[in-house]
Design a protein around this motif. Structure first.
Motif, PDB file in Angstrom:
ATOM      1  N   ALA B 348       0.837  -1.207   0.000  1.00 29.11           N
ATOM      2  CA  ALA B 348       0.000   0.000   0.000  1.00 29.11           C
ATOM      3  C   ALA B 348       0.870   1.255   0.000  1.00 29.11           C
ATOM      4  N   ALA B 349       1.997   1.197   0.714  1.00 28.18           N
ATOM      5  CA  ALA B 349       2.886   2.362   0.745  1.00 28.18           C
ATOM      6  C   ALA B 349       3.429   2.658  -0.651  1.00 28.18           C
ATOM      7  N   VAL B 350       3.775   1.609  -1.385  1.00 30.78           N
ATOM      8  CA  VAL B 350       4.261   1.810  -2.758  1.00 30.78           C
ATOM      9  C   VAL B 350       3.169   2.465  -3.592  1.00 30.78           C
ATOM     10  N   GLN B 351       1.949   1.946  -3.435  1.00 30.55           N
ATOM     11  CA  GLN B 351       0.817   2.501  -4.201  1.00 30.55           C
ATOM     12  C   GLN B 351       0.625   3.988  -3.893  1.00 30.55           C
ATOM     13  N   GLN B 352       0.720   4.342  -2.590  1.00 35.40           N
ATOM     14  CA  GLN B 352       0.515   5.747  -2.202  1.00 35.40           C
ATOM     15  C   GLN B 352       1.627   6.640  -2.740  1.00 35.40           C
ATOM     16  N   VAL B 353       2.841   6.139  -2.694  1.00 35.72           N
ATOM     17  CA  VAL B 353       3.974   6.949  -3.160  1.00 35.72           C
ATOM     18  C   VAL B 353       3.829   7.253  -4.651  1.00 35.72           C
ATOM     19  N   VAL B 354       3.539   6.240  -5.445  1.00 35.93           N
ATOM     20  CA  VAL B 354       3.453   6.489  -6.890  1.00 35.93           C
ATOM     21  C   VAL B 354       2.189   7.273  -7.233  1.00 35.93           C
ATOM     22  N   ALA B 355       1.140   7.089  -6.418  1.00 35.90           N
ATOM     23  CA  ALA B 355      -0.074   7.888  -6.648  1.00 35.90           C
ATOM     24  C   ALA B 355       0.217   9.372  -6.470  1.00 35.90           C
ATOM     25  N   LYS B 356       1.188   9.696  -5.620  1.00 33.62           N
ATOM     26  CA  LYS B 356       1.582  11.095  -5.441  1.00 33.62           C
ATOM     27  C   LYS B 356       2.603  11.523  -6.494  1.00 33.62           C
ATOM     28  N   GLY B 357       2.907  10.637  -7.420  1.00 33.63           N
ATOM     29  CA  GLY B 357       3.783  11.009  -8.518  1.00 33.63           C
ATOM     30  C   GLY B 357       5.269  10.831  -8.245  1.00 33.63           C
ATOM     31  N   HIS B 358       5.601  10.199  -7.119  1.00 30.61           N
ATOM     32  CA  HIS B 358       7.019   9.999  -6.812  1.00 30.61           C
ATOM     33  C   HIS B 358       7.520   8.639  -7.295  1.00 30.61           C
ATOM     34  N   LYS B 359       8.795   8.602  -7.546  1.00 32.40           N
ATOM     35  CA  LYS B 359       9.441   7.323  -7.810  1.00 32.40           C
ATOM     36  C   LYS B 359       9.536   6.554  -6.497  1.00 32.40           C
ATOM     37  N   ALA B 360       9.331   5.246  -6.566  1.00 31.66           N
ATOM     38  CA  ALA B 360       9.305   4.438  -5.343  1.00 31.66           C
ATOM     39  C   ALA B 360      10.256   3.260  -5.430  1.00 31.66           C
ATOM     40  N   LEU B 361      10.828   2.925  -4.278  1.00 32.15           N
ATOM     41  CA  LEU B 361      11.582   1.687  -4.106  1.00 32.15           C
ATOM     42  C   LEU B 361      10.776   0.748  -3.206  1.00 32.15           C
ATOM     43  N   VAL B 362      10.762  -0.534  -3.579  1.00 34.59           N
ATOM     44  CA  VAL B 362      10.015  -1.555  -2.842  1.00 34.59           C
ATOM     45  C   VAL B 362      10.957  -2.237  -1.859  1.00 34.59           C
ATOM     46  N   GLY B 363      10.421  -2.706  -0.712  1.00 34.89           N
ATOM     47  CA  GLY B 363      11.258  -3.447   0.240  1.00 34.89           C
ATOM     48  C   GLY B 363      10.464  -3.903   1.437  1.00 34.89           C
ATOM     49  N   ASN B 364       9.184  -4.190   1.192  1.00 31.41           N
ATOM     50  CA  ASN B 364       8.231  -4.639   2.210  1.00 31.41           C
ATOM     51  C   ASN B 364       8.880  -5.538   3.262  1.00 31.41           C
ATOM     52  N   TYR B 365       8.826  -5.095   4.535  1.00 31.24           N
ATOM     53  CA  TYR B 365       9.551  -5.844   5.587  1.00 31.24           C
ATOM     54  C   TYR B 365       8.955  -7.219   5.833  1.00 31.24           C
ATOM     55  N   ASN B 366       7.712  -7.427   5.450  1.00 34.58           N
ATOM     56  CA  ASN B 366       7.144  -8.764   5.618  1.00 34.58           C
ATOM     57  C   ASN B 366       7.635  -9.765   4.568  1.00 34.58           C
ATOM     58  N   PHE B 367       8.426  -9.277   3.622  1.00 33.76           N
ATOM     59  CA  PHE B 367       8.952 -10.155   2.574  1.00 33.76           C
ATOM     60  C   PHE B 367      10.475 -10.050   2.439  1.00 33.76           C
ATOM     61  N   TRP B 368      10.993  -8.822   2.434  1.00 35.10           N
ATOM     62  CA  TRP B 368      12.372  -8.626   2.004  1.00 35.10           C
ATOM     63  C   TRP B 368      13.326  -8.166   3.100  1.00 35.10           C
ATOM     64  N   TYR B 369      12.889  -8.237   4.373  1.00 33.98           N
ATOM     65  CA  TYR B 369      13.807  -7.951   5.483  1.00 33.98           C
ATOM     66  C   TYR B 369      14.487  -9.266   5.882  1.00 33.98           C
ATOM     67  N   LEU B 370      15.733  -9.389   5.535  1.00 35.53           N
ATOM     68  CA  LEU B 370      16.410 -10.672   5.689  1.00 35.53           C
ATOM     69  C   LEU B 370      16.803 -10.958   7.134  1.00 35.53           C
ATOM     70  N   ASP B 371      16.742  -9.952   7.986  1.00 38.92           N
ATOM     71  CA  ASP B 371      17.140 -10.155   9.387  1.00 38.92           C
ATOM     72  C   ASP B 371      15.993 -10.646  10.264  1.00 38.92           C
ATOM     73  N   CYS B 372      14.773 -10.653   9.751  1.00 32.46           N
ATOM     74  CA  CYS B 372      13.621 -11.015  10.590  1.00 32.46           C
ATOM     75  C   CYS B 372      13.684 -12.466  11.050  1.00 32.46           C
ATOM     76  N   GLY B 373      13.035 -12.719  12.194  1.00 30.38           N
ATOM     77  CA  GLY B 373      12.845 -14.092  12.649  1.00 30.38           C
ATOM     78  C   GLY B 373      13.948 -14.637  13.522  1.00 30.38           C
ATOM     79  N   GLN B 374      14.919 -13.784  13.860  1.00 29.44           N
ATOM     80  CA  GLN B 374      15.977 -14.242  14.770  1.00 29.44           C
ATOM     81  C   GLN B 374      15.517 -14.220  16.227  1.00 29.44           C
ATOM     82  N   GLY B 375      14.378 -13.619  16.490  1.00 28.12           N
ATOM     83  CA  GLY B 375      13.889 -13.510  17.865  1.00 28.12           C
ATOM     84  C   GLY B 375      14.281 -12.176  18.479  1.00 28.12           C
ATOM     85  N   GLN B 376      13.679 -11.872  19.618  1.00 29.30           N
ATOM     86  CA  GLN B 376      13.950 -10.621  20.325  1.00 29.30           C
ATOM     87  C   GLN B 376      15.415 -10.519  20.716  1.00 29.30           C
ATOM     88  N   TRP B 377      15.980  -9.304  20.543  1.00 30.56           N
ATOM     89  CA  TRP B 377      17.350  -9.096  21.024  1.00 30.56           C
ATOM     90  C   TRP B 377      17.358  -8.248  22.300  1.00 30.56           C
TER      91      TRP B 377
END
Lengths: 505, 505
Positions: B348-377
């Motif tokens: 949705a953030a990507v959609q909103q950014v481009v709807a405002k006419g800006h160039k956007a980079l994708v990197g949804n943390y639920n998919f592309w955050y490679l550090d997730c799932g190690q547990g609480q630090w």
């Protein structure tokens, strides 16, 4: 010890305030009087038991006393050579390297009396699904010794490959190993056993059966039923399907050769032998012409005979059998009083095993399976893939060290049965772990298991031990492991380990 | 290329049937006529653009044509030198090592025309929370080039440490780095930029601000408000709290020095500069005497001026600003049309950014955050720890490659706005990742991101690409990465990669 203290030691900058390292000498210099250790005395208080290098649980006293005195002397006293090894290990862990090149401790004078709570403290490595060169197994042994584990369980055969060379059954590895050189020869095995013994670790070899045996079928096709069925999910927990026939004379001849060849070689440095027994798929026996049934009532007596045959062979070789919990709890087999039952599914399983009077090993997969949380390794074709999104594996999520640390092996065990819980094991299965990533998968999390098994899960008030106290210990152990060549993950970023900081809720 | 083809190549035993390796010559020998490649021609079809080594998205054509012909000749043709680099990379990936020592391909004759779908394909490495020696960053660059990424985003400062040496602001690293030698000097930065450029990769440096800046406060305490509050959770997303004052003349003087020192040095090899802007905590500004408020309505104009100041400096240096999505979507700032907005929270953030006419980079943390799932630090004291059991982190579970591969950067984007989605980045944050475990945290999963960004997420029928086809590719890439010194995790056990097997649902 010289090597550990002087060559493979580290400057503990991560445990001082950030700016302290800019103050000359601040990283550990004690500004009062300083002493050199001029003498280290090792005292063996009793002759070693005959079982020193092939101990049954509890037969070797691993406790030790360590004293660093103000007069520059140090003493380690123990009731066994393995106790001395444990004391020497602790001794090296009192010291850090200084930026001036010296090695120091700020903990002297100190007296330590230390003894393990549980006599069986192990890591189970699956070296069948992925092959590990011997040097990578030895690196795990280094780390296990350094964290005071005393057992290395090698799950050495499975359906995917059979790397264990049995000279009397040459087709096992020739057809069943991944590659002609991805094998463990008799020399490799005794080399691993001997190397482990030097670290006070005893090796338990497991040839899992009757399930998890497809790899036998490449060399000995008559022995395996439901061999590599396309519809693998009906006949096995994972591909490839295939299981030893349950009432086959050929199978018993094979097993007799296997035991006669293997067990006498293992005996000098192993007290236990693991005959497996997990996840036997009953559907597979529909194709087994020696039983022709998937009915548990029909299969159970055959399974009893099969396990009796193997366990008698283990005893005949002078060793003690270990089996997975399903043999007792699912198949309701009658097992000898000597048999140790390895649980993996729950604390309830531990409770049931000891209620039946058996010794139990703990290893609850929701806590101590270090391979969990990597995601599915099965490929889902486009037609079915959406239904499996987001592709979590059966034991997701990954077990972080805090969760691992929260498992009490004695959970729900009545006081009069706690003696039957002889310890436990962390597990690293091989579906997505091999020699390249094993260090990061096992360490430092296995060290949290090690502490629970050595010290118990509870503090003096009966609560789970404090993470606030454990996490600097674990972070320090991580640095020691890395310094010694083990590629352990960090516990957290350096900011969190710094003396005046911390990352505390 | 000689090195890659002949020295760092591998025998692909994992991709043949298990027993095939025992048949002499079976691992890749083509029994028909065989040709040697006698000539490789590189054709640069146009002069390189002036922006070759500091490309804006789309300004350099990375496409290439590759032909291996039956007469033993090979040609790579491209519209830019970077296109030739991509073609040469593909060329090396056609070849395997044979057990006889030769290098071979079974794919010839072949003609490839290949071009990337998205012009910005990056990895964001957090080198502040954990410090990485330059050689470890270069190893990531090797792997990025090999998987045809073209951007390396260095999140080079954060609250925990400031390793970026600014000669005109010497206390930044002297007080703010973890250690006197855990820094990136101007020489290190240009070395990294140059090394990356050789791989067709452009470096984007990020100094995150105004939040995530506590580390500035060690050297320049007047600039930071809510500095290291004990009650950190009220003032920051993680310890330590601290943020740049929002309307401070001293801060603007500091920023002017920073930009004047840093940006001209970066410009020759970087077209973009990232000014940060994520997770600004409004409570922190209650303590900021230059604004004295946590009210968004009060703060917003100050934030607008703050960001304008920085972006004008970036433009003045001849570069293009990038910001995190919050500046546009949460703070509703008016950003220049040139500004690229990096999203991380959702499609949705990507959609909103481009709807405002800006160039956007994708990197949804639920998919592309490679550090997730190690547990609480974070450490939970005994009184609160039970409430946080089982200690999952905010973005648990770990993102497996199948999940990563299922994200379409164009999800929900209207056809007339897709050109504004210029690409995306995988992210590796530093709370629990450092140089010891980074390889296994990033690889091979980042290669799944690379394929989505190069080839798009959908197949010809508009479905997500097939895992059954992708997984052997990924498993082969993993072997190539390991052979080249990158400690990538396995995709699955060797059994699953073997020619006549597979682990398919």
């Amino acid at each position: 010890m010289f090597d550990t203290l002087f060559e493979r030691n580290f400057i503990p900058w991560k445990f001082y305030p950030k700016r302290a390292v800019f103050e000359p000498g601040r990283d550990g210099t004690y500004r009062g009087p300083r002493k050199e250790i001029t003498k280290l005395t090792l005292v063996l208080k009793k002759p070693d038991p005959e079982t020193l290098l092939r101990p049954l649980a509890g037969s070797v006293d691993e406790s030790y006393e360590l004293a660093l005195n103000t007069d520059g002397t140090a003493t380690i006293a123990a009731n066994s050579t393995i106790g001395l090894v444990r004391g020497l290990t602790t001794m090296t862990q009192l010291f850090f390297k200084h930026s001036d090149g010296q090695v120091y401790t700020k903990l002297a004078p100190v007296k330590i009396f230390d003894a393990p709570k549980f006599p069986h403290r192990g890591l189970n490595m699956d070296v069948s699904r992925s092959y590990y060169p011997v040097k990578d197994i030895k690196r795990q042994i280094d780390a296990l010794g350094y964290t005071k584990f005393n057992r290395l369980h090698l799950h050495i055969t499975d359906s995917q490959s059979w790397p264990l060379v049995i000279p009397d059954l040459p087709w096992l590895t020739w057809k069943g190993a991944y590659q002609y050189d991805m094998i463990y020869t008799p020399t490799d095995i005794s080399d691993i056993q001997y190397y482990a013994a030097l670290h006070g670790i005893s090796v338990v070899i497991e040839t899992d059966m009757p399930g998890h045996t497809t790899s036998i079928g490449y060399g000995y096709p008559n022995l395996i039923t439901a061999f590599e069925e396309d519809d693998w999910a009906t006949y096995a927990a994972q591909p490839p399907s295939g299981t030893l026939k349950l009432n086959s004379q050929e199978v018993f001849v094979f097993l007799e050769k296997l035991w006669n060849d293997l067990l006498p070689r293992l005996k000098p440095l192993s007290a236990y032998y693991h005959t497996g027994g997990d996840e036997v798929n009953k559907n597979a026996y529909r194709f087994d012409e020696t039983v022709n049934s998937s009915d548990p009532a029909v299969l159970q007596p055959y399974m009893q005979s099969f396990v009796n045959f193997n366990h008698d062979a283990v005893r005949h070789a002078g060793m003690v059998p270990i089996v997975w919990e399903e043999m007792l709890l699912e198949w309701n087999l009658t097992l000898g009083r000597d048999v140790v039952v390895q649980t993996w599914q729950s604390s309830a399983a531990v409770q049931q095993v000891v209620a039946k009077g058996h010794k139990a090993l703990v290893g609850n997969y929701n806590f101590w399976y270090l391979d969990c949380g990597q995601g599915q390794w099965i490929d889902f074709p486009p037609d079915s893939s959406e239904g499996f999104w987001p592709y979590a594996d059966y034991c997701s999520p990954r077990k972080n060290w805090r969760l691992i640390y929260s498992l009490d092996p004695l959970d729900g065990i009545p006081a009069n049965q706690t003696h039957l819980v002889i310890g436990g094991e962390a597990h690293i299965w091989g579906e997505q772990t091999d020699a390249v990533n094993v260090d990061r998968m096992v360490w430092p999390r296995a060290a949290a298991v090690a502490e629970v098994l050595w010290s118990g899960a509870k503090d003096a008030e009966g609560r789970n031990r404090s993470q606030v106290e454990a996490s600097p210990r674990l972070a320090e152990m991580r640095e020691r492991l890395v310094t010694r060549g083990v590629g352990s993950e960090p516990v957290h970023m350096p900011y969190c380990t710094m003396e005046d900081k911390g990352c505390i809720w």
